[in-house]
Design an enzyme around this catalytic site. Structure first.
Site, PDB file in Angstrom:
ATOM      1  N   CYS A   1       0.848  -1.188   0.000  1.00  0.00           N
ATOM      2  CA  CYS A   1       0.000   0.000   0.000  1.00  0.00           C
ATOM      3  C   CYS A   1       0.886   1.241   0.000  1.00  0.00           C
ATOM      4  CB  CYS A   1      -0.932   0.020   1.211  1.00  0.00           C
ATOM      5  SG  CYS A   1      -0.052   0.151   2.783  1.00  0.00           S
TER       6      CYS A   1
ATOM      7  N   CYS B   1       3.069   1.800   2.940  1.00  0.00           N
ATOM      8  CA  CYS B   1       4.317   1.025   2.971  1.00  0.00           C
ATOM      9  C   CYS B   1       5.464   1.852   2.403  1.00  0.00           C
ATOM     10  CB  CYS B   1       4.181  -0.255   2.146  1.00  0.00           C
ATOM     11  SG  CYS B   1       2.975  -1.426   2.793  1.00  0.00           S
TER      12      CYS B   1
ATOM     13  N   ASP C   1      -3.907  13.603 -28.530  1.00  0.00           N
ATOM     14  CA  ASP C   1      -2.955  13.472 -29.626  1.00  0.00           C
ATOM     15  C   ASP C   1      -3.764  13.438 -30.924  1.00  0.00           C
ATOM     16  OD1 ASP C   1      -0.499  12.759 -31.041  1.00  0.00           O
ATOM     17  OD2 ASP C   1      -1.359  10.753 -31.170  1.00  0.00           O
TER      18      ASP C   1
ATOM     19  N   ASP D   1      -1.793   7.444 -28.443  1.00  0.00           N
ATOM     20  CA  ASP D   1      -1.688   6.068 -28.934  1.00  0.00           C
ATOM     21  C   ASP D   1      -0.272   5.648 -29.292  1.00  0.00           C
ATOM     22  OD1 ASP D   1      -1.442   7.659 -31.307  1.00  0.00           O
ATOM     23  OD2 ASP D   1      -1.973   5.874 -32.473  1.00  0.00           O
TER      24      ASP D   1
ATOM     25  N   ASP E   1       3.865   9.483 -27.229  1.00  0.00           N
ATOM     26  CA  ASP E   1       2.947  10.019 -26.220  1.00  0.00           C
ATOM     27  C   ASP E   1       3.260   9.492 -24.818  1.00  0.00           C
ATOM     28  OD1 ASP E   1       1.387  11.340 -28.208  1.00  0.00           O
ATOM     29  OD2 ASP E   1       0.392   9.443 -28.659  1.00  0.00           O
TER      30      ASP E   1
END
Length: 751
Positions: A29, A32, A438, A639, A643
């Site tokens: 978590c 931690c 994009d 995509d 990017d």
């Protein structure tokens, strides 16, 4: 410690400091990460450190006065570990995470299996012969074997004066088990006082089982963590062909030095950055520019690592190798962008930091008050009430509040072609007020296609001319040729044999069929051969150029016969999706590596008023930071590999399903259909999921707010009611069921 090339020596007064990044194992978590960071920073000789829960790593800046083994031992002392000496430490980390997930899955399944008969006996057959002994026999492995991690983690935390959810689980289950064991062997202790010797083995076992389910759900998300960096590194070939004294020699990529002459064959990935010194080809540079059309490369042109050569071959001189290449810089930027975010501090973890010690304090206070103020059964009541407080306050509902809602939300997203990786994107999605799109592959299809073809008026046999175009473009290596052949394949046009074929660099192609000569190419090609272009064809050329389309002419030796427009087609749903986002108050921006004219034409067509053209990958990420500095919650939709840096930097990252693996790995959400209409749906799903989480947490806390005082005996002075720990255990289980039930309501939500 073994020296590595990644170590960065830093001079500070008399000491030399080394900065290095290591994988961390054992973190479950965000809290931690805080524990690991604090223990490392407190180690003598460590100047600074930062732990990132998202990518499970720690960067440490330490002097030569301390060894990394000492830092590792300090980390191990609180239940975590550093992988410090391995050829591929992150691969080892991934293997350990997978192994841990499989082990947790096995333990959870066994805990559920053993808890069922314990619960049945404890609830319905509590008076059966030897029932207590059977329940104890079944509960013992659940508590002390299958749930051993709760106790070991709680002990390690306690050694450093820390407490977390494991502490409360260990205390409540441990006390319930010990109390029940005492009652099993010494029931007369209670019988002589006129009380029944209740056992609570089912509460201890069910708590372990329920909390294990919650942890398993979290681990499942973690086991699918991003392998983006690994895949980016995979873009670089392991070996290259180096030309030495006119001979080809296969060399390891690590041995390539500046000045080496490297041969690139058709289909090869370019290994390092450099300059072409011989040969001609087209190179797919979409990973850098994001643009779909491969770029022609000839002598003097630059080539970049990770880009893909097409049909031709060439030689180039290495100019940047190792960590200096563009690909290496992209890898570094993605790592830094992921690492720069503070660990995601889940709401549950924040609350647990206060909740756990408060509950322990209430249990101790309850025991003390009953012991001091109680009647002749003071000890009995003190034990019963303090155990009831710990059992009823066990954070089962709290632990399940987030993961169950996330699990249902993720399932709901999948039904709507939205793949969601983790809770962070769902937590932030509904807050997004600026979204960056994009252009290529996101707003557009990402592939050049023929949008228009106009023939010269008066032509008699267009079918035979189409067959000639098809034959010429089939032989052409130009990347746009495929777009032309595709439309003729749809029309089922047949190819015809050509008598000659010649490629003219940078202009087009020339072919001969019988006595006739034909050309396909740009206006310069036709001008060189003094070929006429009539006014109507020129008018279409001018109109399409304004729309930022690529123009190709087809002609014979005297006049132009047709003009073809090629463009990256805008998706049918893009305009509608952008309008939906804008109507909901979200600012929409478009970024592209393409030229301004093309960008302006696309932006105008889809209704985007804010756009930037000719941007590099780092520019996209910088623009995300710029918007974030203005206080905006930014979503990035892309995509391509280009990017990936911006996706890693954004608050919410969304990849198109038909895009690159790298983009999908970095992004927290992926749209399977690559339909932009899914973006507003994803944002709406985020809002509904976060509402469900808040409702779950509300009910979990209302339950504790009412249950803890009742369990502590608040009603006893009023009406003599003392909550039985058995009922407390049932109420705890009921609270978990209510949370799960509320989460399941999300399944029927409309997006």
């Amino acid at each position: 410690m073994k020296a590595t090339k990644d170590n960065i020596p830093i001079q500070d007064k008399m000491n030399i400091f080394t900065k290095h990044t290591f994988p961390v194992t054992g973190m479950t978590c965000a809290a931690c990460a805080v524990s690991v960071e604090s223990i490392i920073k407190s180690t003598e000789g460590v100047k600074d450190a930062g732990v990132n829960y998202a990518n499970q790593s720690a960067w440490i800046e330490y002097s030569d006065d301390v060894t990394i083994e000492e830092i590792q031992n300090r980390t191990r002392s609180i239940g975590y570990d550093l992988i410090i000496d391995a050829e591929d430490p992150f691969q080892i980390q991934q293997q350990q995470q997978q192994k841990h997930y499989e082990e947790l899955k096995r333990r959870t399944f066994l805990a559920i299996l053993l808890s069922i008969p314990i619960t049945i006996i404890g609830m319905f057959f509590m008076n059966m012969p030897y029932g207590n002994y059977i329940m104890m026999a079944l509960a013992t492995p659940v508590v002390f074997y299958l749930g051993r991690s709760f106790f070991s983690n709680a002990f390690k935390q306690a050694k450093h004066r820390k407490a977390n959810m494991d502490t409360l689980v260990a205390l409540s289950t441990g006390i319930a088990y010990i109390f029940s064991t005492f009652n099993t062997f010494f029931p007369e202790f209670w019988h002589t006082r006129g009380l029944h010797a209740h056992v609570y083995f089912e509460a201890a076992a069910v708590i372990i089982a329920f909390i294990s389910i919650g942890k398993l759900l979290e681990e499942k998300a973690k086991s699918n963590t991003s392998s983006a960096i690994k895949k980016l590194m995979g873009l670089q070939p392991k070996t290259v062909t180096v030309i030495e004294a006119g001979q080809e020699k296969i060399t390891a990529i690590a041995d390539v030095v500046i000045g080496n002459v490297i041969l690139v064959k058709p289909g090869d990935k370019i290994p390092v950055d450099g300059e072409v010194i011989g040969g001609i080809s087209f190179v797919d540079e979409s990973m850098i520019s994001g643009e779909p059309i491969p770029v022609e490369k000839k002598k003097g042109d630059k080539v970049f690592a990770g880009t893909i050569n097409q049909k031709g071959g060439f030689e180039f001189k290495a100019e940047k190798v190792g960590g200096d290449t563009i690909l290496a810089q992209i890898i570094k930027m993605v790592q830094e962008a992921q690492g720069s975010k503070p660990p995601v501090q889940k709401l549950v973890d924040k609350i647990a930091g206060i909740f756990v010690p408060v509950v322990i304090g209430i249990a101790i206070l309850t025991f003390s008050i009953w012991l001091v103020l109680g009647s002749e059964n003071a000890l009995t009541h003190a034990l019963l009430t303090s155990v009831s407080v710990l059992v009823i306050a066990c954070p089962c509902a709290l632990g399940l509040a987030t993961p169950t809602a996330i699990m249902v939300g993720i399932g709901k997203g999948a039904e709507n072609n939205i793949l969601i990786k983790d809770a962070e994107s769902l937590e932030l999605g509904h807050k997004v007020n600026a979204i960056i799109l994009d252009k290529t592959g996101t707003i557009t299809e990402g592939k050049p296609v023929v949008t228009e073809l106009f023939w010269k008026e008066g032509l008699s046999d267009i079918k035979s001319l189409k067959e000639i175009i098809f034959a010429i473009e089939t032989q052409s290596e130009h990347p746009l040729a495929e777009a032309v052949t595709e439309i003729f394949k749809i029309e089922k046009i047949q190819s015809v044999p050509l008598d000659s074929f010649e490629s003219i660099t940078g202009k087009g192609v020339k072919a001969r069929k019988g006595e006739n000569e034909f050309f396909i190419g740009n206006r310069r090609l036709l001008a060189e051969h003094k070929i006429r272009i009539d006014a109507l064809l020129s008018a279409h050329e001018e109109k399409w150029q304004k729309e930022a389309k690529t123009i190709v002419f087809f002609s014979n030796s005297t006049e132009a016969l047709a003009v073809i427009a090629i463009a990256d087609k805008i998706k049918a749903t893009s305009r509608e999706a952008i309008k939906t986002l804008q109507d909901s108050g979200i600012e929409v921006y478009m970024l592209t590596g393409d030229n301004r004219q093309t960008a302006e034409a696309v932006a105008k067509e889809v209704g985007v008023s804010h756009f930037k053209a000719e941007v590099m990958p780092s520019d996209k990420a910088s623009f995300v930071k710029e918007l974030q500095s203005q206080g905006k919650v930014v979503a990035m939709v892309g995509d391509g590999i280009n990017d990936s840096h911006a996706l890693a930097q954004a608050d919410v990252s969304i990849a198109m399903g038909k895009g690159s693996d790298i983009a999908m790995d970095v992004a927290k959400m992926t749209l399977i259909t690559s339909d932009l209409n899914m973006v507003p749906k994803a944002i709406k799903l985020s809002g509904k999921t976060i509402t469900t989480i808040k409702q779950n947490l509300f009910w979990a806390f209302i339950y504790n707010l009412i249950g803890i005082p009742v369990a502590a005996g608040l009603l006893y002075p009023i009406n003599g009611f003392l909550l039985d720990p058995m009922i407390a255990g049932a109420a705890m289980a009921l609270s978990s069921v209510s949370v799960v039930g509320n989460s399941l309501r999300l399944k029927s939500a409309k997006l």
